[in-house]
Scaffold this active site. Structure first.
Site: not given
Length: 394
Positions: A92, A342
């Site tokens: 991420c 996200h």
């Protein structure tokens, strides 16, 4: 000592582009990359032929059949033919990893102008595919079945935190409510609705428990989106003033869970310390921060690892109003990952774009009052790959 004093070079963000985040069924990975790269180049005042290198942050991990997207940015212009382009992946934190690779290329002297892109397409894939892809970033759960996915991993962090410091359910609800409220003002955000503290604190049919103690409102959504930045050694005559990268830090922690203190997030703390040291500033010099709130427990821990509160005292930052728009250190004025969304590889670059907009007074309804310095914090896994940038207005 700042980055400029240490290396004898300025690294400037001179142009940027940002797509909307959300379920973008009409967009492809290619169209998103081309859109934001075109905008970033145009806004920087440069021509495509002036780009020396390209870094693309993308996680993928099986969510997209195309596993080799580095040259997609060349679709912007024939003048990009032959430009070195590299995909960067660190879970991420892939977007911030790409940012730091671009900065290091400038410091190394192999480039004078770098295009950095972060992009991800996720919403087309089934929940099982996305869940398995994300769990591929965890040493203990990679390739194993799970009903709660990465939420379950951060729920374990929350449980350890509660065992040490007491219940934080209402605190996490307040963090979620803050970020949803902030997201209303962000035109790029996926979730633009003020849900209120009562809703975010309460388990209900519309806000079920996903993995105790984390409710749906404690979790960032699955998203599509992209963002791009031009990094240069000098101003390029762009449509806005440039923003200086004053310092950066990276720190990786051990992958096995039993090698880490579950509530210390030691790698995050080290990445902050390294970024502050390179920039020659401290927490007291910041005007705001964009941090990696993939889950609300993560934002709570960021308050502590960045030094805003002592371990176990992060609740004070939200309860005493420090991290609200009118507080002493606004956190996630964009809505954060919680409300903005996200799209994994895009997140780190997006955070830099949002911070640059704030520092140039171009953040619209999100705009703070004359901010001069910001921190951007992005992480991969459960505090494993950690990146912090310090950005300054010029």
């Amino acid at each position: 000592m700042s980055l400029r004093e240490q290396f004898g070079k300025d690294i400037l963000l001179t142009g940027w582009g940002h797509s909307k985040f959300g379920k973008l069924t009409e967009e492809t990975l290619e169209s998103l990359i081309v859109q934001v790269a075109t905008d970033a180049i145009s806004n920087s005042g440069l021509e495509p032929g002036q780009i020396d290198e390209i870094y693309l942050g993308q996680f993928n991990s099986g969510m997209m059949p195309l596993a080799f997207p580095s040259s997609l940015a060349l679709q912007v212009s024939e003048d990009l033919a032959g430009v070195p382009a590299t995909r960067v992946e660190n879970a991420c934190a892939s977007g911030s990893a790409a940012m730091q690779q671009g900065a290091k290329a400038l410091l190394a002297g192999t480039a004078k102008t770098v295009l950095v892109i972060g992009a991800e397409k996720m919403t087309h894939a089934g929940a099982d595919v996305v869940g398995a892809a994300l769990l591929g970033a965890d040493y203990d759960m990679a390739g194993k079945p799970s009903t709660t996915g990465f939420t379950g991993l951060f729920a374990e962090v929350a449980k350890h935190y509660e065992n040490r410091y007491g219940s934080v359910g209402d605190v996490l609800g307040s963090i979620a409510a803050k970020n949803h409220r902030n997201g209303v003002d962000n035109p790029y955000a996926q979730l633009r609705k003020d849900l209120g503290e009562e809703f975010c604190r309460t388990v209900s049919d519309k806000n079920p428990m996903v993995a105790d103690p984390l409710r749906r409102t404690d979790c960032s959504p699955v998203s599509d989106g992209a963002a791009a930045v031009i990094l240069s050694l000098s101003p390029t005559g762009g449509v806005t003033a440039p923003v200086r990268l004053a310092g950066f830090g990276q720190a990786n922690d051990f992958l096995p869970t039993d090698r880490r203190d579950p509530t210390a997030f030691a790698g995050v703390r080290t990445s902050f310390e390294r970024a502050f040291a390179m920039a020659g500033v401290g927490l007291e010099d910041l005007d705001f921060a964009e941090v990696h709130d993939c889950f609300t427990i993560a934002e709570l821990l960021m308050y502590e690892t960045m030094g805003l509160a002592e371990p176990g005292q992060g609740r004070r930052a939200i309860e005493e109003g420090w991290v609200y728009k009118d507080g002493k250190l606004p956190i996630n004025v964009s809505g954060g990952l919680k409300a903005k969304g996200h799209p994994v590889g895009a997140t780190g670059v997006s955070q830099h774009v949002i911070a640059a907009m704030q520092l140039t007074g171009t953040a619209g309804a999100m705009q703070l009052s004359n901010p001069r310095r910001a921190a951007v914090q992005n992480m991969g896994g459960v505090g494993i790959a950690n990146y912090v940038s310090i950005l300054e207005a010029i």
